[in-house]
Enzyme design. Structure first.
Site, PDB file in Angstrom:
ATOM      1  N   GLU A   1      -5.118  -5.285  -4.985  1.00 54.65           N
ATOM      2  CA  GLU A   1      -5.101  -5.961  -3.765  1.00 54.65           C
ATOM      3  C   GLU A   1      -4.741  -7.339  -3.982  1.00 54.65           C
ATOM      4  OE1 GLU A   1      -8.331  -4.853  -1.429  1.00 54.65           O
ATOM      5  OE2 GLU A   1      -8.048  -2.912  -1.295  1.00 54.65           O
TER       6      GLU A   1
ATOM      7  N   SER B   1       1.050  -1.039   0.035  1.00 55.57           N
ATOM      8  CA  SER B   1       0.038  -0.044  -0.161  1.00 55.57           C
ATOM      9  C   SER B   1       0.993   1.229   0.063  1.00 55.57           C
ATOM     10  CB  SER B   1      -1.088  -0.025   1.245  1.00 55.57           C
ATOM     11  OG  SER B   1      -1.786   0.954   1.005  1.00 55.57           O
TER      12      SER B   1
ATOM     13  N   HIS C   1      -4.227  -0.244  -4.153  1.00 51.29           N
ATOM     14  CA  HIS C   1      -5.522  -0.711  -4.219  1.00 51.29           C
ATOM     15  C   HIS C   1      -6.342  -0.468  -5.411  1.00 51.29           C
ATOM     16  CE1 HIS C   1      -5.078  -1.179   0.456  1.00 51.29           C
ATOM     17  NE2 HIS C   1      -4.386  -0.194   0.192  1.00 51.29           N
TER      18      HIS C   1
END
Length: 291
Positions: free
Chosen positions: A215, A146, A188
């Site tokens: 993801e 992330s 994401h």
């Protein structure tokens, strides 16, 4: 110079996103993230399960909880030499004790959260310099999920809503940690519909390759150029080198941006993209006959 280190960038964890999403929810089932990508991080290290891991939780708003989850996950993979570095200031990023821990590490993992915290706290510090040197000259594995993935490149997206991304000025870009150049990373990606952010970022600098990580999905980057897709989801690549035209410099702030002739690739597990030749090689697994 070809770096001796390896880079693994991950789009986020399962279902609830990365550990440090603003919902503060932690994955109840680490599933693929734990058994797949974390396992790959381990096996790519020269010392495998005997490696010294340091988990850097700086980006997170709940660093203690995040660090605890990583320690538990790696313990299940028979990795037990795992430390957690919650560095909250530039003073700590320059501290000798923390620098020595980073020097001794075989694997560094940057967790999710806020990538601007990573760039503003680590940029130009002793730890940042040590990591750049180790990545260039030693077989270290540097991984980021992330925010940790977004901050891995020289250019970094740090702000911009998905729905308004193609309005001039909406997407904000700054400098990242610079382990890899010539790319910009968003995370994401599929789940949050961030294609507009990547199109805008690439249109504003067509010489860089936009990378959108879904993801459960990552890129394993070796030799500084070879990118292998790993995980259960998709990687989207936006190549602006052949962009024909854009009105980006002509429209007012807040106005829609037009772009002509962007090239888009999609990658899944096993596919390989070469940053030097800009060639995508698609992996064709053997089909399994049924009945």
């Amino acid at each position: 110079m070809t770096p001796k280190g390896k880079l693994i960038i991950i789009g986020g964890a399962i279902n609830t996103g990365s550990f440090t999403e603003t919902t503060f929810g932690l994955p109840q089932n680490m599933n693929f993230f734990e058994r797949g990508i974390l396992k790959r991080i381990t096996t790519e290290s020269s010392k495998n399960t005997a490696s010294r891991f340091e988990i850097i939780t700086t980006a997170s708003l709940i660093p203690e909880k995040v660090g605890e989850e990583y320690v538990k996950a790696f313990a299940q993979l028979d990795v037990h030499d795992v430390g957690v570095l919650n560095i909250c200031s530039r003073e700590q990023a320059n501290a000798l004790e923390n620098s020595e821990r980073v020097k001794a590490a075989d694997v560094i993992i940057f967790t999710g959260g806020d990538q601007l915290r990573l760039s503003s706290i680590f940029g130009g510090t002793a730890i940042h310099q040590i990591l750049l040197e180790k990545y260039a000259h030693e077989p270290i594995v540097i991984a980021g999920t992330s925010a940790g993935a977004a901050a891995s490149s020289k250019n970094m997206i740090y702000q911009g809503s998905s729905k308004d991304a193609l309005l001039k000025g909406e997407v904000k870009i700054t400098g990242g940690l610079g382990f890899i150049d010539g790319v910009i990373v968003d995370t994401h990606f599929v789940q949050r519909g961030r294609i507009g952010r990547l199109l805008y970022a690439t249109a504003s600098n067509p010489g860089i390759l936009g990378i959108g990580l879904g993801e459960d999905t990552g890129l394993y980057i070796s030799g500084g150029n070879t990118m292998e897709a790993i995980g259960s989801g998709m990687v989207i690549l936006v190549d602006g080198r052949n962009m024909a035209d854009t009105n980006l410099t002509d429209v007012e702030m807040g106005q829609p941006v037009s772009i002509s002739n962007m090239t888009v690739h999609t990658m899944s597990d096993g596919d390989v993209y070469d940053l030097a030749t800009h060639k995508l090689t698609i992996h064709h697994p053997k089909s399994i006959s049924i009945g």
